[in-house]
Design a protein around this motif. Structure first.
Motif, PDB file in Angstrom:
ATOM      1  N   CYS A  99     -45.536  59.287 -32.718  1.00 53.14           N
ATOM      2  CA  CYS A  99     -45.463  57.981 -32.053  1.00 53.14           C
ATOM      3  C   CYS A  99     -46.696  57.111 -32.318  1.00 53.14           C
ATOM      4  N   GLU A 101     -48.945  56.226 -30.467  1.00 50.66           N
ATOM      5  CA  GLU A 101     -49.219  55.331 -29.346  1.00 50.66           C
ATOM      6  C   GLU A 101     -50.557  55.672 -28.704  1.00 50.66           C
ATOM      7  N   SER A 102     -51.281  54.644 -28.257  1.00 47.43           N
ATOM      8  CA  SER A 102     -52.588  54.854 -27.632  1.00 47.43           C
ATOM      9  C   SER A 102     -52.467  55.613 -26.311  1.00 47.43           C
ATOM     10  N   THR A 103     -51.280  55.617 -25.716  1.00 49.25           N
ATOM     11  CA  THR A 103     -51.067  56.340 -24.463  1.00 49.25           C
ATOM     12  C   THR A 103     -50.677  57.804 -24.680  1.00 49.25           C
ATOM     13  N   CYS A 104     -50.430  58.177 -25.912  1.00 49.71           N
ATOM     14  CA  CYS A 104     -50.066  59.571 -26.231  1.00 49.71           C
ATOM     15  C   CYS A 104     -51.339  60.415 -26.263  1.00 49.71           C
ATOM     16  N   CYS A 107     -51.799  61.807 -30.047  1.00 47.79           N
ATOM     17  CA  CYS A 107     -52.005  60.778 -31.076  1.00 47.79           C
ATOM     18  C   CYS A 107     -53.284  59.980 -30.837  1.00 47.79           C
ATOM     19  N   SER A 108     -53.619  59.711 -29.584  1.00 52.83           N
ATOM     20  CA  SER A 108     -54.825  58.922 -29.284  1.00 52.83           C
ATOM     21  C   SER A 108     -56.102  59.668 -29.653  1.00 52.83           C
ATOM     22  N   ASP A 112     -51.970  63.758 -34.331  1.00 53.31           N
ATOM     23  CA  ASP A 112     -50.557  63.420 -34.468  1.00 53.31           C
ATOM     24  C   ASP A 112     -49.657  64.589 -34.872  1.00 53.31           C
ATOM     25  N   CYS A 115     -48.018  65.650 -31.692  1.00 55.56           N
ATOM     26  CA  CYS A 115     -47.314  64.639 -30.893  1.00 55.56           C
ATOM     27  C   CYS A 115     -46.023  65.225 -30.335  1.00 55.56           C
ATOM     28  N   LYS A 117     -43.420  63.730 -29.721  1.00 57.71           N
ATOM     29  CA  LYS A 117     -42.281  63.031 -30.314  1.00 57.71           C
ATOM     30  C   LYS A 117     -42.195  63.252 -31.831  1.00 57.71           C
TER      31      LYS A 117
END
Length: 121
Positions: A99, A101-104, A107-108, A112, A115, A117
Motif C-alpha cells: 500500500c 501508505e504513511s499510515t501503514c 510501509c511507513s 513494504d 505490508c 496488503k
C-alpha cells in the motif's frame, strides 16, 4: 479497463501436487487501469516454486504455472500507469504490491515486504 494484447497464456502447469507439469492454456483477466501486461522473456524457478509444486502450500493453488520472478517487455498498460512505457524492459520479483501508505505501520518504516496488503506474484 484497457484492452490487453495477450489474449491467451500458454505455459507448463502442474495440475496437482508433484513435479510433473504439462502444457496448459488459459485466458487472462482484463487489464486493469493500474496493470502492466508483460511478454515474459525469462523467468526464474526458486525454492518457493518447488514447495508449491510439491503441494506444501496446500491444494488450492492448482493448476499452477511457477516461475514468478520474471524479465520481459511491456506490451500494454492501464490508463493510470505512467512510470513505464510500452516496449520497456521490466522485471518483476516475488511481490508486486504494497500500500505504501504513511499510515501503514510497515510501509511507513520502509518495510513494504511486510505490508498487510501485499500481493505476491
Amino acid at each position: 479497463m484497457t484492452e490487453g494484447k495477450i489474449n491467451t497464456i500458454r505455459g507448463w502447469a502442474a495440475k496437482k501436487a508433484g513435479i510433473e507439469v504439462e502444457p496448459w492454456t488459459y485466458t487472462p483477466r482484463p487489464l486493469g487501469d493500474n496493470d502492466v501486461e508483460i511478454k515474459i522473456d525469462y523467468c526464474g524457478i526458486c525454492g518457493t516454486d518447488m514447495h508449491i509444486l510439491k503441494g506444501a502450500r496446500g491444494t488450492d493453488l492448482f493448476p499452477v504455472i511457477v516461475g514468478h520472478e520474471i524479465v520481459g517487455r511491456v506490451v500494454a498498460k492501464g490508463k493510470n500507469v505512467t512510470h513505464v512505457q510500452e516496449d520497456s524492459v521490466v522485471g518483476v520479483g516475488a511481490q508486486v504490491y504494497a500500500c505504501l501508505e504513511s499510515t501503514c505501520r510497515e510501509c511507513s518504516r520502509g518495510l513494504d515486504p511486510h505490508c498487510p496488503k501485499k500481493v505476491f506474484t
